[in-house]
Design a protein around this motif. Structure first.
Motif, short mmCIF file in Angstrom:
data_model
loop_
_atom_site.label_atom_id
_atom_site.label_comp_id
_atom_site.label_asym_id
_atom_site.label_seq_id
_atom_site.Cartn_x
_atom_site.Cartn_y
_atom_site.Cartn_z
N ASN A 247 0.83 -1.21 -0.08
CA ASN A 247 -0.20 -0.18 -0.13
C ASN A 247 0.89 1.38 0.24
N LYS A 248 0.84 1.97 -1.09
CA LYS A 248 1.92 2.91 -1.66
C LYS A 248 1.23 4.26 -0.67
N GLU A 249 -0.20 4.38 -0.25
CA GLU A 249 -0.51 5.44 0.39
C GLU A 249 0.56 6.16 1.54
N ALA A 250 0.86 7.42 1.70
CA ALA A 250 1.62 7.90 2.77
C ALA A 250 2.80 7.30 2.95
N SER A 251 3.35 6.60 1.69
CA SER A 251 4.61 6.02 1.83
C SER A 251 5.60 7.11 1.34
N ALA A 252 7.00 6.88 1.99
CA ALA A 252 7.81 7.84 1.59
C ALA A 252 9.58 7.10 1.72
N SER A 253 10.15 7.29 0.88
CA SER A 253 11.56 6.91 1.17
C SER A 253 12.37 7.49 2.14
N ILE A 254 13.22 6.48 2.78
CA ILE A 254 14.12 7.25 3.73
C ILE A 254 15.20 8.42 3.14
N SER A 255 15.33 8.28 1.75
CA SER A 255 16.19 9.16 1.04
C SER A 255 15.39 10.26 0.82
N VAL B 245 10.19 5.96 10.37
CA VAL B 245 11.28 6.60 10.64
C VAL B 245 11.77 7.66 10.82
N TRP B 246 12.46 8.35 11.93
CA TRP B 246 12.47 9.88 12.31
C TRP B 246 14.12 10.28 12.41
N LYS B 247 14.17 11.14 12.09
CA LYS B 247 15.85 11.74 12.08
C LYS B 247 15.73 13.23 12.88
N THR B 248 16.08 13.21 13.91
CA THR B 248 16.18 14.44 14.82
C THR B 248 14.79 14.96 15.24
N GLY B 249 14.06 13.97 15.09
CA GLY B 249 12.42 14.40 15.29
C GLY B 249 11.42 14.64 14.02
N VAL B 250 12.32 14.44 12.90
CA VAL B 250 11.72 15.00 11.66
C VAL B 250 11.25 13.57 11.18
N ARG B 251 10.01 13.26 10.83
CA ARG B 251 9.81 12.04 10.24
C ARG B 251 10.36 11.97 8.74
N VAL B 252 10.90 10.91 8.40
CA VAL B 252 11.42 10.81 6.92
C VAL B 252 10.96 9.46 6.27
N GLU B 253 10.09 8.68 7.16
CA GLU B 253 9.61 7.73 6.34
C GLU B 253 8.42 7.14 6.86
N ASN B 254 7.25 6.66 6.30
CA ASN B 254 6.17 6.33 7.06
C ASN B 254 5.53 5.40 5.67
N GLN B 255 5.79 4.20 6.13
CA GLN B 255 5.49 3.16 5.26
C GLN B 255 4.48 2.16 5.58
N LYS B 256 3.48 2.04 4.86
CA LYS B 256 2.39 0.87 5.20
C LYS B 256 2.38 -0.34 4.14
N VAL B 257 2.53 -1.49 4.67
CA VAL B 257 2.61 -2.59 3.61
C VAL B 257 1.62 -3.68 4.06
N MET B 258 0.60 -4.08 3.04
CA MET B 258 -0.06 -5.00 3.18
C MET B 258 0.48 -6.62 2.79
N LEU B 259 0.54 -7.48 3.81
CA LEU B 259 1.11 -8.71 3.37
C LEU B 259 0.02 -9.70 2.94
N LEU C 232 8.19 -0.04 14.32
CA LEU C 232 7.78 -1.15 13.47
C LEU C 232 6.54 -1.81 14.31
N LYS C 233 5.55 -1.90 13.48
CA LYS C 233 4.14 -2.82 13.90
C LYS C 233 3.50 -3.29 13.13
N PHE C 234 2.92 -4.68 13.53
CA PHE C 234 2.42 -5.51 12.74
C PHE C 234 1.11 -5.70 13.30
N VAL C 235 -0.06 -5.63 12.59
CA VAL C 235 -1.56 -5.70 12.89
C VAL C 235 -2.26 -6.21 12.02
N ASP C 236 -3.30 -6.97 12.26
CA ASP C 236 -4.17 -7.52 11.43
C ASP C 236 -5.61 -6.81 11.22
N ASP C 237 -6.68 -7.19 10.22
CA ASP C 237 -7.94 -6.76 10.02
C ASP C 237 -8.69 -6.43 10.96
#
Length: 216
Positions: free
Chosen positions: A6-14, A142-156, A189-194
């Protein structure tokens, strides 16, 4: 196993995200709370297998769904269990780094270190027991110095219980490069179900360095 991300709200660390929310106020898992759908009471898988056992079409459908499940070792509980065994960091031309979960930090507080400007991917191993788990997914923030640099959501996906671990390899990514990209990062890192059941909710820190650690 098909990978569906799920690419919504997804960003690369870079890529720097200008969202300055901290770890406590980030709300990275709001969707897990707001979008839970009540599906009625769960039934132990053993009981499901007994239902309509004289109906050949339903029996074959259940066998196809469950695959090679050893029905003699199914638990009596209706709740599925998912155990995240390890995180493996895959990097071209380097040995795989297998990290048991929960992650154990080193004397500097880091669970692992990556070289800046390097290609890598995460691989998770997990075991499903007791019952079928539906809509298993994970979020990685993922955060660096308090700034969010990645927010990834992946459906397995949906998984039946089995003794052999499942393995999921995420898409290849690249660490940011340059002096300003190096340093300490915090992650969750968090794993959750429906059903909103949480199987892992883990915070850790890692480091991006100029060179690979000598022991890696």
């Amino acid at each position: 196993m098909d990978k569906e991300e799920n690419k919504e709200a997804s960003a690369s660390i870079s890529n720097n995200d200008t969202d300055t929310d901290d770890m406590e106020d980030d709300g990275y898992d709001d969707d897990d709370v707001k979008h839970v759908v009540a599906l009625g009471p769960q039934v132990p898988l053993k009981d499901h297998l007994e239902l309509d056992k004289d109906d050949d079409s339903l029996r074959r459908w259940k066998e196809q769904l469950l695959g090679d499940v050893d029905t003699t070792k199914l638990g009596e509980t209706a709740e599925p269990e998912v155990t995240i065994l390890n995180l493996t960091i895959l990097t071209p031309r380097r040995p795989d780094l297998v990290l048991p979960i929960p992650l154990v930090p080193d004397d500097k507080g880091y669970a692992f270190a990556l070289k800046d400007g390097s290609t890598y991917s995460f691989c998770f191993s997990f075991v499903v027991s007791n019952n079928i788990v539906s809509g298993l997914r994970y979020t990685h923030t993922v955060w660096k110095t308090g700034v969010r640099v990645e927010n990834q959501k992946v459906m397995l996906g949906t998984f039946s219980p089995q003794q052999e671990p499942y393995t999921y390899e995420a898409e290849e990514d690249m660490t940011p490069s340059g002096i300003f990209a190096r340093g300490s990062y915090s992650a969750k890192l968090k794993f959750v179900d429906d059903d909103g059941k949480v199987y892992l909710d883990m915070s850790y820190c890692f480091e991006i360095r100029k060179d690979w650690p000598a022991s890696a």
